[in-house]
Design a protein around this motif. Structure first.
Motif, short mmCIF file in Angstrom:
data_model
loop_
_atom_site.label_atom_id
_atom_site.label_comp_id
_atom_site.label_asym_id
_atom_site.label_seq_id
_atom_site.Cartn_x
_atom_site.Cartn_y
_atom_site.Cartn_z
N TYR A 105 0.83 -1.21 0.00
CA TYR A 105 0.00 0.00 0.00
C TYR A 105 0.87 1.26 0.00
N LYS A 106 1.90 1.26 0.84
CA LYS A 106 2.80 2.42 0.89
C LYS A 106 3.50 2.64 -0.45
N TYR A 107 3.81 1.54 -1.14
CA TYR A 107 4.46 1.66 -2.45
C TYR A 107 3.51 2.31 -3.46
N THR A 108 2.23 1.95 -3.42
CA THR A 108 1.28 2.56 -4.36
C THR A 108 1.17 4.06 -4.11
N LYS A 109 1.27 4.48 -2.85
CA LYS A 109 1.24 5.91 -2.55
C LYS A 109 2.47 6.61 -3.14
N LYS A 110 3.64 5.96 -3.05
CA LYS A 110 4.87 6.54 -3.60
C LYS A 110 4.75 6.72 -5.12
N VAL A 111 4.21 5.70 -5.78
CA VAL A 111 4.04 5.80 -7.24
C VAL A 111 3.05 6.92 -7.57
N GLY A 112 1.93 6.97 -6.84
CA GLY A 112 0.95 8.03 -7.07
C GLY A 112 1.54 9.40 -6.83
N HIS A 113 2.43 9.51 -5.84
CA HIS A 113 3.10 10.78 -5.56
C HIS A 113 3.97 11.20 -6.73
N GLU A 114 4.72 10.27 -7.30
CA GLU A 114 5.58 10.59 -8.44
C GLU A 114 4.74 10.96 -9.67
N LEU A 115 3.61 10.30 -9.85
CA LEU A 115 2.72 10.65 -10.96
C LEU A 115 2.16 12.05 -10.76
N GLY A 116 1.73 12.35 -9.53
CA GLY A 116 1.17 13.67 -9.24
C GLY A 116 2.17 14.78 -9.41
N LEU A 117 3.45 14.54 -9.06
CA LEU A 117 4.49 15.55 -9.26
C LEU A 117 4.67 15.88 -10.73
N ARG A 118 4.29 14.95 -11.60
CA ARG A 118 4.39 15.16 -13.05
C ARG A 118 3.05 15.59 -13.64
N SER A 119 2.17 16.07 -12.77
CA SER A 119 0.87 16.66 -13.17
C SER A 119 -0.08 15.66 -13.80
N LEU A 120 0.08 14.38 -13.47
CA LEU A 120 -0.80 13.36 -14.01
C LEU A 120 -1.97 13.11 -13.07
N ASP A 121 -3.12 12.73 -13.63
CA ASP A 121 -4.31 12.42 -12.86
C ASP A 121 -4.45 10.92 -12.69
N ILE A 122 -5.26 10.52 -11.71
CA ILE A 122 -5.38 9.11 -11.34
C ILE A 122 -6.80 8.61 -11.56
N CYS A 123 -6.90 7.42 -12.13
CA CYS A 123 -8.19 6.74 -12.29
C CYS A 123 -8.05 5.33 -11.74
N THR A 124 -8.94 4.94 -10.83
CA THR A 124 -8.90 3.59 -10.27
C THR A 124 -10.32 3.03 -10.18
N ILE A 174 -1.22 14.62 -2.43
CA ILE A 174 -0.14 15.36 -1.78
C ILE A 174 0.76 16.02 -2.82
N ALA A 175 1.07 15.28 -3.88
CA ALA A 175 1.94 15.83 -4.93
C ALA A 175 1.27 17.00 -5.65
N HIS A 176 -0.02 16.89 -5.91
CA HIS A 176 -0.74 18.00 -6.56
C HIS A 176 -0.72 19.24 -5.66
N ALA A 177 -0.85 19.03 -4.35
CA ALA A 177 -0.78 20.17 -3.43
C ALA A 177 0.61 20.81 -3.48
N LYS A 178 1.66 19.99 -3.54
CA LYS A 178 3.02 20.52 -3.63
C LYS A 178 3.21 21.34 -4.90
#
Length: 457
Positions: free
Chosen positions: A166-185, A201-205
């Motif tokens: 679970y923590k790993y999925t958050k890290k990947v999502g964080h890296e995606l968000g830092l690159r301005s990508l959106d998430i669909c699940t 969190i990344a979008h907020a940053k």
């Protein structure tokens, strides 16, 4: 699941919701006995149970047998009256904002779905007609945004994963968000929540306002995988096949994390489509990833694909172990190729019309015992047809594990019989046993998992 605290409340939509006609209100209410009402009640109860650590739809429905939801038409729009609703959905008597949004999204989708099915213009007898129907459902939900460059990354994986995964999925999502990508699940817990949390969190940053956290679900699965509160766009598709098509039409790339039968179903669906000759030159980035501890799982899934669908199927994805940054970089590069490809062919960014999907992947599969036993699972079939049938087998297992109807069928008739050639059954049996051993079939902490299937060579 023990009985929880309940509350009575009256709720109006936040924002705008098209008013319902008298016919639509009557269709939804029908004294609480109509099929449309029953469907909406089930979805509403699931949404109100957001955060519950239960993945058994039958258990949730039985725990709140006296829950009622009444729809009232008024001059300013629609009002919902809730009786014996789960109290966890409220704070000091006020419904949590995200829950209220999703509740009215469910109302919107179910009413529109029923009306569209009644319309003479809907043709579900052809592949193109089904795709048009999915398009209309997504457009009505305001999911399709023309002109926005490709940046929706679909994340698939299990609802029952361990803390490290679970923590790993958050890290990947964080890296995606830092690159301005959106998430669909799929909008539920586990892998369906982690990437959204990291991206938030990344979008907020990055001071990104209006980040999209799109959740696609269907009535049969929503009670077992209640929407997580980060979802800000919830869409309820009529069945699993239309949900899967929505994923691949709306998403621009897909990341697959560790999971169980549902993840295998999604993965096989995707591979079956990508292996179609008409999709040979179509760019669609796919990455399998997980932490170092998940490497054996990913390797086993990779070996299963090779043993059943062949080496050609393995060429449609990349495996990246324990490297969130590289996953995000590869996906970003893949999306650039998608953007270029669609621009050259004047294809829409918001809906992948060029993707060829055979009717075999679009027709709803009813996982009865007879249908499960009659699946053709042989290496003699064309690879994309075998992928379609393997997808159906896993769909049946998901139904038997978590869906109300499937659970009741298993209770009444015993486990499904899955039959096929030894060349397919042996790797399938090995993979399923690994899922059970790794607690990927059900959330841990409850009763020991009892398989809803038997693999017969």
């Amino acid at each position: 699941m023990t009985q929880r605290h309940v509350i009575n409340a009256s709720v109006s939509p936040k924002g705008s919701l098209e008013t319902l006609s008298q016919r639509e209100v009557q269709q939804l209410s029908e004294a609480g006995t109509g099929l449309t009402y029953t469907l909406f009640r089930q979805c509403a109860l699931a949404i109100l149970n957001t955060g519950a650590h239960v993945d058994n739809a039958k258990t949730i429905l039985e725990a709140y047998k006296d829950f009622e939801i009444r729809i009232h038409q008024q001059d300013r729009g629609v009002r919902l009256e809730l009786l014996n609703a789960p109290a966890d959905a409220f704070v000091d008597g006020e419904m949590i904002a995200s829950t209220r949004e999703m509740l009215f999204s469910a109302l919107r989708d179910i009413v529109y779905t029923e009306n569209e099915l009644d319309a003479l213009s809907i043709d579900l007898s052809t592949s193109q007609g089904i795709s048009d129907y999915v398009f209309h459902l997504l457009r009505n939900a305001r999911t399709l945004r023309p002109g926005v460059e490709p940046k929706i990354v679909v994340c698939w994986g299990g609802h029952s994963i361990n803390t490290e995964e679970y923590k790993y999925t958050k890290k990947v999502g964080h890296e995606l968000g830092l690159r301005s990508l959106d998430i669909c699940t799929g909008c539920g817990p586990g892998v369906m929540k982690g990437p959204m949390k990291g991206a938030t969190i990344a979008h907020a940053k990055q001071r990104i306002h209006g980040g999209r956290y799109l959740g696609l679900t269907e009535p049969g699965i929503i009670a077992a995988e209640a929407p997580n509160p980060i979802v800000n766009e919830l869409v309820i598709l009529p069945d699993i096949e239309k949900r899967l098509e929505a994923f691949v039409r709306v998403g621009h790339g897909i990341i697959i994390f560790p999971g169980g039968a549902g993840t295998a179903e999604e993965f096989l669906y995707l591979l079956g489509i990508l292996m179609h000759p008409d999709n040979e030159s179509l760019p669609f980035p796919v990455v399998l990833t997980g932490p170092k501890s998940a490497a054996p799982y990913l390797e086993q899934l990779h070996a299963f694909v090779g043993a059943t669908l062949g080496a050609a199927a393995q060429q449609h994805y990349e495996i990246i172990i324990d490297d969130p940054v590289e996953v995000a970089r590869q996906m970003t590069q893949g999306l650039k190729e998608v953007k270029q490809f669609r621009r050259e062919r004047n294809d829409a960014f918001h809906f992948n019309w060029l993707l060829k999907i055979d009717e075999g992947f679009q027709r709803p599969f009813d996982p009865t015992h007879a249908n499960m036993a009659n699946l053709q699972l042989s290496r003699n079939l064309p690879s994309h047809e075998l992928a379609a049938n393997l997808r159906r087998a896993f769909s049946g297992i998901v139904a038997g594990n978590v869906k109300d109807k499937g659970i009741r069928l298993i209770e009444e008739h015993g486990p499904y019989q899955i039959r096929g050639d030894a060349a397919v059954m042996q790797p399938l049996d090995k993979l399923l046993k690994a899922f059970v051993a790794q607690h990927r079939m059900k959330l841990p902490g409850g009763a020991e998992y009892v398989p809803c299937y038997q693999v017969v060579a």
